[in-house]
Scaffold this active site. Structure first.
Site, PDB file in Angstrom:
ATOM      1  N   ASN A  16      -3.664  10.750  -7.190  1.00 47.42           N
ATOM      2  CA  ASN A  16      -4.018  10.761  -8.604  1.00 47.42           C
ATOM      3  C   ASN A  16      -5.192   9.796  -8.748  1.00 47.42           C
ATOM      4  O   ASN A  16      -5.006   8.576  -8.644  1.00 47.42           O
ATOM      5  CB  ASN A  16      -2.841  10.311  -9.466  1.00 47.42           C
ATOM      6  CG  ASN A  16      -3.179  10.267 -10.948  1.00 47.42           C
ATOM      7  OD1 ASN A  16      -4.339  10.381 -11.335  1.00 47.42           O
ATOM      8  ND2 ASN A  16      -2.172  10.100 -11.772  1.00 47.42           N
TER       9      ASN A  16
ATOM     10  N   ARG B 199      -6.668   8.613 -11.151  1.00 48.10           N
ATOM     11  CA  ARG B 199      -6.556   7.657 -12.257  1.00 48.10           C
ATOM     12  C   ARG B 199      -5.642   6.484 -11.918  1.00 48.10           C
ATOM     13  O   ARG B 199      -5.567   5.519 -12.670  1.00 48.10           O
ATOM     14  CB  ARG B 199      -6.056   8.368 -13.513  1.00 48.10           C
ATOM     15  CG  ARG B 199      -7.048   9.428 -13.995  1.00 48.10           C
ATOM     16  CD  ARG B 199      -6.619  10.057 -15.277  1.00 48.10           C
ATOM     17  NE  ARG B 199      -6.631   9.052 -16.333  1.00 48.10           N
ATOM     18  CZ  ARG B 199      -6.029   9.188 -17.497  1.00 48.10           C
ATOM     19  NH1 ARG B 199      -5.351  10.285 -17.771  1.00 48.10           N
ATOM     20  NH2 ARG B 199      -6.076   8.224 -18.402  1.00 48.10           N
ATOM     21  N   CYS B 200      -4.942   6.565 -10.787  1.00 48.00           N
ATOM     22  CA  CYS B 200      -3.982   5.534 -10.391  1.00 48.00           C
ATOM     23  C   CYS B 200      -4.647   4.549  -9.428  1.00 48.00           C
ATOM     24  O   CYS B 200      -5.181   4.943  -8.393  1.00 48.00           O
ATOM     25  CB  CYS B 200      -2.778   6.199  -9.721  1.00 48.00           C
ATOM     26  SG  CYS B 200      -1.655   5.042  -8.917  1.00 48.00           S
ATOM     27  N   SER B 201      -4.580   3.257  -9.740  1.00 50.50           N
ATOM     28  CA  SER B 201      -5.233   2.258  -8.891  1.00 50.50           C
ATOM     29  C   SER B 201      -4.621   2.216  -7.493  1.00 50.50           C
ATOM     30  O   SER B 201      -5.345   2.089  -6.502  1.00 50.50           O
ATOM     31  CB  SER B 201      -5.182   0.877  -9.543  1.00 50.50           C
ATOM     32  OG  SER B 201      -3.840   0.436  -9.676  1.00 50.50           O
TER      33      SER B 201
END
Length: 118
Positions: free
Chosen positions: A9, A11-13
């Site tokens: 993902n 958007r996930c750090s």
């Protein structure tokens, strides 16, 4: 074909950190953005086996969708849970890295956990 696959993902750090770590180690994994291309129930079951974890342990229990689906009280089969996860991929823990040669997998939390696969 890549020797590794990452269920990612962007958007996930933690997912970004895990992908960067793999690339720094010279690994160019096949990247599957699982929110755009949700894994099938069969793939989720295979991931569970590769992680040596029950599907319930692969879920993001703090996710609003998890709570809305009342999965804390879920008593069905792994196959039924895999179907739910395939329809609601947001509740799947991320990132998951799979070594294609033997299907062993690790969740990149922390990102360094995936180094066991190299």
């Amino acid at each position: 074909m890549s020797a590794f696959t990452i269920y990612h993902n962007p958007r996930c750090s933690k997912s970004r950190e895990t992908l960067k770590l793999l690339e720094e180690k010279g690994v160019q994994p096949t990247v599957i953005e699982y929110l755009q291309t949700p894994p099938s129930a069969a793939t989720i079951i295979a991931l569970s086996k590769g992680l040596a974890l029950p599907i319930a342990s692969m879920l993001r229990v703090k996710e609003d969708e998890y709570k809305a689906l009342h999965l804390k009280a879920f008593t069905g089969t792994d196959e039924e849970l895999a179907e739910i996860v395939s329809r609601h991929p947001k509740i799947l823990e991320r990132p998951i890295v799979v070594r294609e040669s033997d299907q062993h997998a690790r969740i990149g939390r922390p990102p360094e956990a995936v180094l066991e696969l190299l």
